[in-house]
Enzyme design. Structure first.
Site, PDB file in Angstrom:
ATOM      1  N   LYS A   1       4.749   2.087   8.422  1.00 27.06           N
ATOM      2  CA  LYS A   1       3.586   2.939   8.721  1.00 27.06           C
ATOM      3  C   LYS A   1       2.327   2.089   8.926  1.00 27.06           C
ATOM      4  O   LYS A   1       1.603   2.249   9.905  1.00 27.06           O
ATOM      5  CB  LYS A   1       3.387   3.899   7.526  1.00 27.06           C
ATOM      6  CG  LYS A   1       2.490   5.058   7.792  1.00 27.06           C
ATOM      7  CD  LYS A   1       2.350   5.937   6.543  1.00 27.06           C
ATOM      8  CE  LYS A   1       3.624   6.626   6.118  1.00 27.06           C
ATOM      9  NZ  LYS A   1       3.402   7.690   5.117  1.00 27.06           N
TER      10      LYS A   1
ATOM     11  N   ASN B   1      -1.789  19.424   0.775  1.00 24.50           N
ATOM     12  CA  ASN B   1      -2.942  18.828   1.459  1.00 24.50           C
ATOM     13  C   ASN B   1      -2.663  18.544   2.938  1.00 24.50           C
ATOM     14  O   ASN B   1      -3.472  18.877   3.811  1.00 24.50           O
ATOM     15  CB  ASN B   1      -3.328  17.535   0.708  1.00 24.50           C
ATOM     16  CG  ASN B   1      -4.303  16.695   1.476  1.00 24.50           C
ATOM     17  OD1 ASN B   1      -3.911  15.873   2.301  1.00 24.50           O
ATOM     18  ND2 ASN B   1      -5.587  16.901   1.257  1.00 24.50           N
TER      19      ASN B   1
ATOM     20  N   SER C   1      -7.214   5.375   3.947  1.00 22.73           N
ATOM     21  CA  SER C   1      -7.248   4.574   2.715  1.00 22.73           C
ATOM     22  C   SER C   1      -7.737   3.167   3.022  1.00 22.73           C
ATOM     23  O   SER C   1      -8.491   2.565   2.252  1.00 22.73           O
ATOM     24  CB  SER C   1      -5.844   4.463   2.103  1.00 22.73           C
ATOM     25  OG  SER C   1      -5.538   5.602   1.363  1.00 22.73           O
TER      26      SER C   1
ATOM     27  N   LYS D   1       0.853  -1.196   0.000  1.00 25.06           N
ATOM     28  CA  LYS D   1       0.000   0.000   0.000  1.00 25.06           C
ATOM     29  C   LYS D   1       0.875   1.226   0.000  1.00 25.06           C
ATOM     30  O   LYS D   1       1.872   1.292   0.732  1.00 25.06           O
ATOM     31  CB  LYS D   1      -0.873  -0.020   1.277  1.00 25.06           C
ATOM     32  CG  LYS D   1      -1.909   1.081   1.326  1.00 25.06           C
ATOM     33  CD  LYS D   1      -3.139   0.750   0.523  1.00 25.06           C
ATOM     34  CE  LYS D   1      -4.054   1.957   0.316  1.00 25.06           C
ATOM     35  NZ  LYS D   1      -3.594   2.851  -0.800  1.00 25.06           N
TER      36      LYS D   1
ATOM     37  N   LYS E   1       5.358   1.901  -2.910  1.00 29.45           N
ATOM     38  CA  LYS E   1       5.344   3.309  -3.334  1.00 29.45           C
ATOM     39  C   LYS E   1       5.599   3.353  -4.830  1.00 29.45           C
ATOM     40  O   LYS E   1       6.295   2.498  -5.382  1.00 29.45           O
ATOM     41  CB  LYS E   1       6.444   4.079  -2.599  1.00 29.45           C
ATOM     42  CG  LYS E   1       6.244   5.572  -2.584  1.00 29.45           C
ATOM     43  CD  LYS E   1       5.068   5.941  -1.706  1.00 29.45           C
ATOM     44  CE  LYS E   1       5.152   7.217  -0.997  1.00 29.45           C
ATOM     45  NZ  LYS E   1       4.333   7.360   0.177  1.00 29.45           N
TER      46      LYS E   1
ATOM     47  N   THR F   1      -4.686  12.791   6.498  1.00 37.62           N
ATOM     48  CA  THR F   1      -3.267  12.817   6.874  1.00 37.62           C
ATOM     49  C   THR F   1      -2.997  14.009   7.800  1.00 37.62           C
ATOM     50  O   THR F   1      -2.372  13.855   8.855  1.00 37.62           O
ATOM     51  CB  THR F   1      -2.357  12.870   5.624  1.00 37.62           C
ATOM     52  OG1 THR F   1      -2.826  11.911   4.681  1.00 37.62           O
ATOM     53  CG2 THR F   1      -0.922  12.571   5.973  1.00 37.62           C
TER      54      THR F   1
HETATM   55  N1  GLU Z   1       0.722   8.798   0.292  1.00 39.04           N
HETATM   56  C1  GLU Z   1       0.260   8.638   1.619  1.00 39.04           C
HETATM   57  C2  GLU Z   1       1.391   8.222   2.548  1.00 39.04           C
HETATM   58  O1  GLU Z   1       2.552   8.447   2.292  1.00 39.04           O
HETATM   59  C3  GLU Z   1      -0.942   7.728   1.697  1.00 39.04           C
HETATM   60  C4  GLU Z   1      -0.725   6.357   1.168  1.00 39.04           C
HETATM   61  C5  GLU Z   1      -2.012   5.564   1.002  1.00 39.04           C
HETATM   62  O2  GLU Z   1      -3.069   6.053   1.325  1.00 39.04           O
HETATM   63  O3  GLU Z   1      -1.870   4.429   0.561  1.00 39.04           O
HETATM   64  O4  GLU Z   1       1.160   7.730   3.611  1.00 39.04           O
END
Ligand code: GLU
Length: 428
Positions: A95, A222, A362, A71, A107, A191
């Site tokens: 995370k 954001n 998410s 994810k 990523k 976030t």
């Molecule tokens: N891009 C965000 C992060 O770095 C969210 C990632 C997601 O929702 O999968 O945590």
């Protein structure tokens, strides 16, 4: 802001190795977890509006999926590097583990500057990215989301292309979609709000009333915008915001010692997140150098922009007043600052805990898509607050019990969870 020669992948591996030593992780787990499981590097040819074809470079890196599908977001950035994406994919694994959601880490990225692309070009780029990757992501193996400079509209184009290729509806294949199109209420705020939920808890443990605090913020995308909104609604005062000016190609710090009016600041930022300097001046803002955000006399620093922003050189400018550093961005602080943070007794809320609200929401989005039943915003935000608060206290309590630095404690929890999953699966 100085980026120097710091390589985020080296940072991520250094942090990992340090904690692997603390917990005595065995060598096979170390080898497996200190690098990504899979990498996809590909080209994306895009028909441009002027009739030419431009070839972009795209990446998707899956660090680990032992606890669930990989994810993580897809970044659009002209200076994107493979190593940055590797590091970010690793941080996604930690995370998801630290907030205990059943997902792994991945990523993606495209080397591009969406500011220079028309809407049609952006759509073709998104669809081209999916065409190259469609066999290697999806609800059961890897689920992308928005990240730096990518939006809900980009995610929707990507999902539409994915569904066209697969021939069916797969709303769980991508998150961060617009509300009404499979998106979750609260995802936009998640976030930034998550950053402030952890800040609120950190201040409670320090016996500091949030309403008596002031903060300085780096970034006004954001994450920063919603962090600023929630923080000021709790009575906090933001005195400075540093923000990239895409026309001047440099950052400026907007300061008002009486406190910035966040709604007004949002109203004068354009679609690219650049704040209108003249309007800001007219509102009583002083305009300072981009780096000035870090040297403000505030209680709290909120770096919510990019990686490698706080280095020993910039750290030296931090005011003695600062008590808390909440890392809203991924990897904003270089590893050689950790000893300095400890020595100054600044309370750190480390990045992959602090900014986990986005991926947590998410996950809620996936759950709602699977049920095809969507919660109201209050329910989403309550669940988000609960998850973030629980994760924060687990990390804080471990740090207290074992006299660990907050970053170490967060890593200990996350690495132990992932190492246990790979062992239970019999991978090592
Ligand atoms: N891009 C965000 C992060 O770095 C969210 C990632 C997601 O929702 O999968 O945590």
């Amino acid at each position: 802001m100085e980026q120097g020669s710091y390589n985020p992948y080296v940072t991520a591996q250094t942090q990992f190795d340090h904690v692997a030593d603390i917990i005595g992780l065995d060598s096979s787990a170390r080898e497996l977890l200190r690098q990504p499981s899979r990498e996809f590097h590909f080209t994306i040819p895009v028909k441009m509006d002027d009739g030419t074809t431009k070839v972009f470079n795209g990446y998707r890196i899956q660090h680990n999926d032992a606890r669930g599908p990989a994810k993580g977001g897809i970044r659009f950035h002209p200076n994107e590097t493979v190593d940055t994406i590797r590091a970010l994919s690793m941080w996604m694994t930690w995370k998801c583990a630290v907030v205990d959601i059943p997902l792994g880490g991945g990523k993606g990225g495209i080397i591009c500057d969406p500011h220079n692309l028309s809407k049609g070009e952006q759509e073709r780029l998104c669809r081209g990215y999916v065409r190259q990757l469609a066999k290697n992501f999806g609800p059961n193996n890897d689920v992308p989301a928005p990240d730096v400079m990518s939006t809900g509209q980009h995610m929707l184009w990507m999902m539409d292309e994915y569904e066209a290729i697969q021939g069916g509806h797969y709303p769980g294949a991508i998150t961060g979609k617009p509300v009404g199109m499979g998106g979750s209420l609260g995802r936009t705020e998640a976030t930034g709000y998550g950053v402030i939920y952890t800040l609120r808890e950190a201040l409670k443990t320090l016996n500091i009333d949030i309403a008596n605090t002031s903060a300085s913020l780096q970034g006004f995308g954001n994450v920063a915008e919603y962090a600023a909104r929630l923080y000021t609604s709790m009575g906090g005062k933001i005195v400075a915001i540093s923000c990239w000016d895409q026309y001047d190609k440099k950052a400026y710090t907007f300061r008002n010692l009486n406190g910035l009016d966040i709604e007004q600041m949002v109203s004068i930022k354009d679609n690219f997140g650049t704040i209108d300097k003249e309007k800001a001046r007219a509102m009583g803002c002083e305009l300072l150098d981009g780096e000035a955000w870090i040297e403000q006399d505030v209680d709290i620093l909120l770096p919510c922009a990019l990686e490698n922003q706080i280095t020993p050189k910039t750290f030296a400018k931090i005011s003695d007043k600062v008590r808390v550093l909440c890392e809203g961005a991924n990897g904003p602080t270089t590893p050689d600052c950790d000893e300095l943070i400890k020595a100054r007794d600044i309370y750190l809320v480390p990045d992959f805990l602090c900014n986990a609200g986005g991926v947590t929401c998410s996950y809620f989005e996936q759950v709602q898509c699977n049920m095809n039943y969507f919660w109201d915003k209050k329910e989403v935000l309550e669940k988000l607050d609960y998850k973030m608060t629980t994760a924060f206290h687990a990390v804080h309590n471990l740090a207290q019990e074992k006299s660990l630095y907050m970053r170490e404690a967060a890593y200990v929890i996350a690495i132990n969870r992932v190492a246990e999953a790979v062992k239970l699966r019999g991978w090592i």
